[in-house]
Design an enzyme around this catalytic site. Structure first.
Site, mmCIF file in Angstrom:
data_model
loop_
_atom_site.group_PDB
_atom_site.id
_atom_site.type_symbol
_atom_site.label_atom_id
_atom_site.label_comp_id
_atom_site.label_asym_id
_atom_site.label_seq_id
_atom_site.Cartn_x
_atom_site.Cartn_y
_atom_site.Cartn_z
ATOM 1 N N LYS A 113 -36.795 -68.950 -0.573
ATOM 2 C CA LYS A 113 -36.679 -70.178 0.428
ATOM 3 C C LYS A 113 -38.075 -70.426 0.818
ATOM 4 O O LYS A 113 -38.242 -71.560 1.181
ATOM 5 C CB LYS A 113 -35.282 -69.781 1.204
ATOM 6 C CG LYS A 113 -34.028 -69.726 0.413
ATOM 7 C CD LYS A 113 -32.946 -69.611 1.579
ATOM 8 C CE LYS A 113 -31.736 -69.616 1.009
ATOM 9 N NZ LYS A 113 -31.159 -68.626 0.097
HETATM 10 C C1 LIG Z 1 -30.300 -68.548 -0.915
HETATM 11 C C2 LIG Z 1 -30.501 -67.589 -1.994
HETATM 12 C C3 LIG Z 1 -29.744 -67.681 -3.270
HETATM 13 C C4 LIG Z 1 -29.033 -68.691 -3.597
HETATM 14 O O1 LIG Z 1 -29.657 -69.981 -3.747
HETATM 15 P P1 LIG Z 1 -29.046 -71.349 -3.763
HETATM 16 O O2 LIG Z 1 -30.228 -72.412 -3.919
HETATM 17 O O3 LIG Z 1 -28.091 -71.321 -2.620
HETATM 18 O O4 LIG Z 1 -28.270 -71.485 -5.237
HETATM 19 C C5 LIG Z 1 -30.145 -66.579 -4.153
HETATM 20 N N1 LIG Z 1 -30.775 -65.640 -3.761
HETATM 21 C C6 LIG Z 1 -31.198 -65.332 -2.582
HETATM 22 C C7 LIG Z 1 -32.147 -64.044 -2.276
HETATM 23 C C8 LIG Z 1 -31.141 -66.402 -1.761
HETATM 24 O O5 LIG Z 1 -31.780 -66.242 -0.599
#
Ligand SMILES: *Cc1c(COP(=O)(O)O)cnc(C)c1O
Length: 471
Positions: A113
């Site tokens: 993220k």
């Molecule tokens: C947010 C997150 C996901 C999921 O991603 P999306 O974009 O919501 O599908 C998967 N793995 C981790 C470690 C995350 O922080």
């Protein structure tokens, strides 16, 4: 490029508008009115560029309202070796001939993220400065969004951030990571209650039009289009790293929760990147796997959402899925009526329709993993390569391997670093390595947070007291 709403009720807007607004005013999600297309010869040129130059080439198409020199400056400031540990920003490591781990978790909070949110923080600062405006961001999260949003906005001008988190209910690593930020524009609100309660309160605050207008309440949710755009970049970068020759096909395996990350891959494919297929990998909370297998999209009740070792994928609905549905359905009025109905019934049933055929032929296949399969995948990758992966990444590996085709490279997206999930590493029978210097003693650092009852009135007045406001 202009942006419109999936539900058809928004006048065309610029990238900066939808960056600040987040959701479209009609309740839909914002999408570009058209996408650029890259031919093989365009891709060949792109393939020789650095991460930043690819980012600039792609993002200037999406953010056509930002003067190119400014955008270039923002990208250069965001994607640095200091922040992401390597000039490649998102290196793809070969673990076998045609298996790659795409390292998306080299950013400041060790989750993918960061790649989008670090850019978002700088874009916010830039756009607000231009408009002589300010934002008070309010959000709720118990996972990676919590820390990634804080690290993206701390110290930024004209932005305060208020994050609601469930007190005492997050991993100690995550808690310490977020609460140890002492920046004066960061306000951690530790709520006595669970995550759903935090989310309900944050949502109610954002939906209070009077409060929102007075305090310029903003959001950093994963449905913000700018996050998706930023994520498109690493699909291109990873593709170039994995192929011997432009034009060759690759597969991606994507641990999926809200459908943000995999949506970016779907967009990249529409822009001409030769992606054979993306593997959508869920955990036990298999809302999306169920949809791709059966054609029924069913919102889970709160009580149905299981807590897993891959908690950032523990979802009841997938907030970005509407953008994909929009393409499959092909017209905003029809989509709106499906979504209105979904709001009432929690169900979209596309069985037997042309829409479903289209959705199932859009280059996405799906699967769901169970706890033990993820732990096994962690062990398997470790035995094969000596690398340790996190339980989210492991979901992608567990499902991805079922779809591996001979001769087509598969790229596993590493969405978080194992460091955040030392318990799972131990559970996989791997000796937990000593932490890098930077993260040693994290849990003992000074913390700053406000513990509050789950009382929306009290939380609102705390925000009001600490909010940025018009001079
Ligand atoms: C947010 C997150 C996901 C999921 O991603 P999306 O974009 O919501 O599908 C998967 N793995 C981790 C470690 C995350 O922080």
């Amino acid at each position: 490029m202009q942006y419109i709403s999936t539900r058809g009720g928004m006048a065309p807007a610029t990238f900066s508008d939808v960056l600040i607004e987040g959701l479209a005013p009609d309740g839909g999600l914002t999408i570009p009115d058209s996408l650029p297309h890259y031919s093989f010869s365009d891709l060949e040129k792109l393939s020789k560029l650095s991460y930043n130059d690819i980012a600039f080439e792609l993002l200037q198409r999406f953010a056509s309202d930002i003067p190119p020199a400014d955008l270039e400056g923002i990208i250069k400031k965001t994607y640095t070796k200091e922040v992401f540990g390597t000039e490649e920003i998102t290196p793809a490591a070969a673990i076998m001939d045609d298996l790659f781990i795409l390292e998306l978790s080299n950013g400041p909070t060790l989750a993918f993220k960061d790649v989008a949110l670090q850019l978002l923080g700088n874009l916010f600062e830039y756009a607000l400065e231009k408009r002589k405006d300010f934002l008070n961001i309010v959000g709720a999260s118990s996972g990676d969004t919590f820390t990634a949003a804080i690290y993206a906005t701390m110290g930024k001008k004209n932005v305060n951030i208020f994050m609601l988190t469930p007190f005492g209910r997050m991993s100690t690593f995550q808690t310490a990571q977020g609460y140890s930020i002492l920046s004066p524009n960061v306000f951690n609100i530790a709520v006595d209650g669970d995550f759903d309660l935090c989310q309900d309160i944050a949502k109610a605050i954002s939906e209070d039009a009077v409060f929102k207008k007075e305090y310029h309440i903003g959001a950093v949710n994963s449905y913000n289009w700018a996050r998706v755009a930023a994520q498109v970049v690493y699909y291109f970068k990873a593709y170039f790293a994995a192929v011997k020759k432009v034009g060759q096909k690759v597969d991606f395996a994507v641990p999926t929760g809200n459908f943000g990350d995999i949506l970016a891959g779907y967009i990249a494919r529409k822009m001409g990147l030769p992606i054979n297929k993306s593997v959508l990998a869920t955990n036990e909370n298999n809302v999306l796997d169920e949809f791709f297998k059966t054609g029924v999209y069913r919102k889970r009740e709160k009580s149905e959402v299981l807590q897993t070792n891959s908690q950032s994928m523990d979802i009841a609905v997938a907030s970005n899925f509407e953008r994909f549905l929009y393409d499959a359905i092909g017209n905003p009025q029809a989509l709106k009526s499906y979504m209105d109905n979904f709001k009432k019934t929690g169900l979209i049933d596309l069985r037997g329709t042309e829409i479903l055929k289209k959705a199932q032929n859009a280059g996405i296949v799906s699967g769901c993993s169970l706890h033990d399969q993820r732990i096994m995948a962690i062990r398997h990758i470790y035995n094969m390569s000596g690398r340790i992966i996190c339980p989210h990444t492991a979901a992608g590996v567990a499902v991805g391997m079922q779809y591996k085709e001979e001769g087509i490279p598969m790229i596993f997206l590493e969405t978080a670093r194992y460091l955040k999930f030392e318990d799972s590493v131990a559970e996989a029978g791997i000796k937990v390595p000593e932490r890098p210097e930077k993260w040693k003693g994290l849990e003992q650092r000074e913390q700053k947070y406000e513990r509050m009852p789950s009382d929306i009135g009290a939380i609102k007045s705390y925000i009001a007291q600490n909010a940025l406001r018009a001079a």
